[in-house]
Each structure stands twice: as C-alpha cells, then as structure tokens.
Design a protein around this motif. Structure first.
Motif, mmCIF file in Angstrom:
data_model
loop_
_atom_site.group_PDB
_atom_site.id
_atom_site.type_symbol
_atom_site.label_atom_id
_atom_site.label_comp_id
_atom_site.label_asym_id
_atom_site.label_seq_id
_atom_site.Cartn_x
_atom_site.Cartn_y
_atom_site.Cartn_z
ATOM 1 N N PHE A 43 0.809 -1.210 0.000
ATOM 2 C CA PHE A 43 0.000 0.000 0.000
ATOM 3 C C PHE A 43 0.850 1.271 0.000
ATOM 4 O O PHE A 43 0.313 2.361 0.237
ATOM 5 C CB PHE A 43 -0.945 0.012 1.207
ATOM 6 N N ARG A 44 2.128 1.155 -0.271
ATOM 7 C CA ARG A 44 2.990 2.345 -0.277
ATOM 8 C C ARG A 44 2.504 3.350 -1.333
ATOM 9 O O ARG A 44 1.951 2.972 -2.363
ATOM 10 C CB ARG A 44 4.444 1.953 -0.542
ATOM 11 N N ASP A 45 2.718 4.612 -1.030
ATOM 12 C CA ASP A 45 2.223 5.695 -1.886
ATOM 13 C C ASP A 45 3.322 6.742 -2.023
ATOM 14 O O ASP A 45 3.260 7.809 -1.406
ATOM 15 C CB ASP A 45 0.947 6.289 -1.270
ATOM 16 N N PRO A 46 4.339 6.472 -2.841
ATOM 17 C CA PRO A 46 5.468 7.400 -2.967
ATOM 18 C C PRO A 46 5.087 8.675 -3.720
ATOM 19 O O PRO A 46 4.137 8.702 -4.497
ATOM 20 C CB PRO A 46 6.494 6.581 -3.760
ATOM 21 N N GLU A 47 5.842 9.718 -3.461
ATOM 22 C CA GLU A 47 5.639 10.975 -4.186
ATOM 23 C C GLU A 47 6.035 10.796 -5.651
ATOM 24 O O GLU A 47 6.974 10.071 -5.968
ATOM 25 C CB GLU A 47 6.488 12.091 -3.562
ATOM 26 N N ARG A 48 5.295 11.452 -6.528
ATOM 27 C CA ARG A 48 5.608 11.424 -7.950
ATOM 28 C C ARG A 48 5.519 12.847 -8.499
ATOM 29 O O ARG A 48 4.677 13.637 -8.057
ATOM 30 C CB ARG A 48 4.644 10.519 -8.708
ATOM 31 N N SER A 49 6.343 13.145 -9.504
ATOM 32 C CA SER A 49 6.330 14.457 -10.135
ATOM 33 C C SER A 49 6.187 14.279 -11.642
ATOM 34 O O SER A 49 7.023 13.604 -12.266
ATOM 35 C CB SER A 49 7.628 15.219 -9.839
ATOM 36 N N PRO A 50 5.134 14.855 -12.247
ATOM 37 C CA PRO A 50 4.981 14.720 -13.696
ATOM 38 C C PRO A 50 6.128 15.400 -14.430
ATOM 39 O O PRO A 50 6.692 16.386 -13.937
ATOM 40 C CB PRO A 50 3.641 15.414 -13.978
ATOM 41 N N PRO A 51 6.486 14.890 -15.591
ATOM 42 C CA PRO A 51 7.613 15.469 -16.334
ATOM 43 C C PRO A 51 7.268 16.841 -16.901
ATOM 44 O O PRO A 51 6.098 17.191 -17.070
ATOM 45 C CB PRO A 51 7.842 14.443 -17.456
ATOM 46 N N ASP A 52 8.291 17.620 -17.200
ATOM 47 C CA ASP A 52 8.090 18.924 -17.821
ATOM 48 C C ASP A 52 7.662 18.787 -19.278
ATOM 49 O O ASP A 52 7.033 19.691 -19.831
ATOM 50 C CB ASP A 52 9.378 19.754 -17.737
ATOM 51 N N THR A 53 8.014 17.682 -19.902
ATOM 52 C CA THR A 53 7.651 17.467 -21.299
ATOM 53 C C THR A 53 6.152 17.197 -21.427
ATOM 54 O O THR A 53 5.550 16.588 -20.541
ATOM 55 C CB THR A 53 8.426 16.270 -21.878
ATOM 56 N N PRO A 54 5.515 17.657 -22.515
ATOM 57 C CA PRO A 54 4.070 17.436 -22.684
ATOM 58 C C PRO A 54 3.764 15.988 -22.996
ATOM 59 O O PRO A 54 4.644 15.206 -23.357
ATOM 60 C CB PRO A 54 3.718 18.345 -23.867
ATOM 61 N N GLY A 55 2.504 15.620 -22.854
ATOM 62 C CA GLY A 55 2.070 14.284 -23.205
ATOM 63 C C GLY A 55 1.188 13.659 -22.139
ATOM 64 O O GLY A 55 1.068 14.164 -21.020
ATOM 65 N N VAL A 56 0.565 12.568 -22.519
ATOM 66 C CA VAL A 56 -0.310 11.803 -21.631
ATOM 67 C C VAL A 56 0.566 10.880 -20.806
ATOM 68 O O VAL A 56 1.373 10.122 -21.356
ATOM 69 C CB VAL A 56 -1.333 10.979 -22.442
ATOM 70 N N ILE A 57 0.426 10.922 -19.485
ATOM 71 C CA ILE A 57 1.291 10.113 -18.636
ATOM 72 C C ILE A 57 0.575 8.858 -18.149
ATOM 73 O O ILE A 57 -0.651 8.781 -18.138
ATOM 74 C CB ILE A 57 1.851 10.925 -17.450
ATOM 75 N N ALA A 58 1.342 7.873 -17.753
ATOM 76 C CA ALA A 58 0.809 6.569 -17.351
ATOM 77 C C ALA A 58 -0.096 6.707 -16.129
ATOM 78 O O ALA A 58 0.252 7.408 -15.174
ATOM 79 C CB ALA A 58 1.941 5.602 -17.053
ATOM 80 N N PRO A 59 -1.247 6.004 -16.130
ATOM 81 C CA PRO A 59 -2.133 6.051 -14.971
ATOM 82 C C PRO A 59 -1.708 5.114 -13.845
ATOM 83 O O PRO A 59 -2.239 5.188 -12.746
ATOM 84 C CB PRO A 59 -3.476 5.606 -15.555
ATOM 85 N N ALA A 60 -0.747 4.210 -14.129
ATOM 86 C CA ALA A 60 -0.369 3.205 -13.129
ATOM 87 C C ALA A 60 1.081 2.795 -13.306
ATOM 88 O O ALA A 60 1.665 2.945 -14.387
ATOM 89 C CB ALA A 60 -1.270 1.974 -13.255
ATOM 90 N N ASP A 61 1.663 2.273 -12.233
ATOM 91 C CA ASP A 61 2.951 1.589 -12.313
ATOM 92 C C ASP A 61 2.730 0.205 -12.914
ATOM 93 O O ASP A 61 1.681 -0.411 -12.697
ATOM 94 C CB ASP A 61 3.544 1.402 -10.914
ATOM 95 N N GLY A 62 3.719 -0.302 -13.622
ATOM 96 C CA GLY A 62 3.608 -1.663 -14.140
ATOM 97 C C GLY A 62 4.180 -1.772 -15.534
ATOM 98 O O GLY A 62 5.101 -1.042 -15.912
ATOM 99 N N HIS A 63 3.618 -2.701 -16.309
ATOM 100 C CA HIS A 63 4.061 -2.939 -17.676
ATOM 101 C C HIS A 63 2.891 -2.733 -18.640
ATOM 102 O O HIS A 63 1.763 -3.136 -18.342
ATOM 103 C CB HIS A 63 4.609 -4.350 -17.835
ATOM 104 N N VAL A 64 3.167 -2.107 -19.761
ATOM 105 C CA VAL A 64 2.136 -1.880 -20.767
ATOM 106 C C VAL A 64 1.660 -3.235 -21.293
ATOM 107 O O VAL A 64 2.450 -4.030 -21.803
ATOM 108 C CB VAL A 64 2.671 -1.022 -21.926
ATOM 109 N N SER A 65 0.369 -3.494 -21.118
ATOM 110 C CA SER A 65 -0.180 -4.790 -21.537
ATOM 111 C C SER A 65 -1.182 -4.664 -22.677
ATOM 112 O O SER A 65 -1.517 -5.662 -23.316
ATOM 113 C CB SER A 65 -0.852 -5.491 -20.344
ATOM 114 N N VAL A 66 -1.674 -3.458 -22.915
ATOM 115 C CA VAL A 66 -2.683 -3.236 -23.953
ATOM 116 C C VAL A 66 -2.341 -2.001 -24.754
ATOM 117 O O VAL A 66 -2.098 -0.934 -24.180
ATOM 118 C CB VAL A 66 -4.093 -3.063 -23.340
ATOM 119 N N ILE A 67 -2.276 -2.127 -26.072
ATOM 120 C CA ILE A 67 -2.264 -1.000 -26.993
ATOM 121 C C ILE A 67 -3.142 -1.425 -28.160
ATOM 122 O O ILE A 67 -2.785 -2.316 -28.925
ATOM 123 C CB ILE A 67 -0.857 -0.649 -27.508
ATOM 124 N N ARG A 68 -4.307 -0.809 -28.276
ATOM 125 C CA ARG A 68 -5.202 -1.204 -29.366
ATOM 126 C C ARG A 68 -6.161 -0.070 -29.690
ATOM 127 O O ARG A 68 -6.367 0.844 -28.888
ATOM 128 C CB ARG A 68 -5.992 -2.462 -29.000
#
Length: 203
Positions: A43-68
C-alpha cells in the motif's frame, strides 16, 4: 512513507495477530509479522512528479499490456503486479465529468477476458478532448477505490484512486490521437504520473 487509504484494514489485524502469536507460537507470529510488513509495502504511496515534457502520462505503475484501437480511439493499458505501486494517477489535467462503477468478473487482469471484469471508469474532459481512465479489477483484486467524483478538477499526475492487491489501469485517448501518437510499447515498464505514454506530434 505515505500509504494508500485502507491499509489499516489489512495491516492492523496482521500485526495484532503477530503480537499474540509471538507468545503462543512464535513461528506463526513471524509469519503474521511478515504479512503485515507486506501489506504496508503493497500500500505504499510514494511521491511522484509529472515530467516537464508534454504528453499523456501513465495512470499506473507496471508494464504496458494493452495498446489497441477500439471504435476509433486508442486504448493504452498498464498491468500492475504485486510488486508495483497500486495508487493510480491522472494522465492529464482536466475536469471529472463522470465516475461509473461497472460490476463484472474477476479474471486475471493480464488476460483478454479481463475486459469483462469489474471496473470503475473515470471520464475527464481536458483541453484537448475527452479521456477515460479505467481501473479494472483482477483475479485477486476485489475492491476498487476511486478518490474522485464528478466536477472535481484534476492536475496532471494527481491521485485518482487505488486497487487492492493488483490489476490494471487503462487510459482511452480522445479520437484525435492515432496509434502513431503512442510512445510506449507492449511490455515496457512505466511509472504512474511520470512516464509519458502518448503525445500528439501534429494538431
């Protein structure tokens, strides 16, 4: 270290059981102590900082399993295993327009059948279109905890919820995005709130 809400429900009984078992049957106490430590880590909840570069960022930690592509829109899904942080984050800034709970099955989140699983869909209206973030339950994940409601304002990378013990989080991109705008590949490791998964290169 911060922890996602709800960790006490699992950690406190384990630690209390460990304290009692330590006097009655020490090996069981050690096991329960380990269970409690695992729950805190999970249940750990570490701090995260979005990148300065534009774009849609990942909603979760893990591995990309779906692109369709489905119905003219691109879906990018991230599978979370037991070693990943399970706090989900907003891929873009915007206004929450709808939060819907959909009952369903509890198939393994990495399987094709997982699209029929229990889920919570969060619709976010952003400057460049409508996004849908889906928190999808898995075989062991029985509780989805969204943190947001309709009319909430979200910043890019803000926390939107968590799922107990595993599963998947998807982002359905606006129709203006094409497959060529996805900048990650299946199997790639990503971090919630930090890794850019899609970026439009042209208007």
């Amino acid at each position: 270290m911060q922890f996602a809400p709800g960790y006490r429900r699992f950690a406190v009984p384990a630690f209390l059981g460990a304290a009692v078992a330590a006097f009655v049957f020490p090996p069981a106490g050690a096991v329960l102590l380990g269970v409690g430590a695992f729950v805190l880590w999970f249940f750990r909840d570490p701090e995260r900082s979005p990148p300065d570069t534009p774009g849609v960022i990942a909603p979760a930690d893990g591995h990309v399993s779906v692109i369709r592509v489905e119905d003219g829109r691109v879906r990018v899904g991230v599978f979370m295993n037991v070693t990943d942080v399970h706090v989900n984050r907003a891929p873009v800034a915007g206004t929450v327009t709808d939060v819907t709970h959909r009952p369903g099955a509890h198939k393994p989140a990495f399987s094709k059948d997982s699209d029929k699983n229990e889920r919570v869909d969060i619709v976010v209206e952003s400057d460049d279109g409508e996004y849908e973030i889906s928190q999808i339950a898995g075989a062991f994940a029985r509780r989805i905890h969204p943190y947001v409601a309709s009319d909430d304002e979200l910043g890019r990378g803000d926390k939107i919820g968590h799922i107990d013990f595993g599963s998947r989080a998807d982002v359905l991109l606006p129709p203006e995005f094409g497959s060529e705008d996805v900048v990650v590949e299946k199997g790639q490791s990503v971090r919630a709130g930090e890794t850019v998964v899609a970026r439009r290169e042209s208007p």
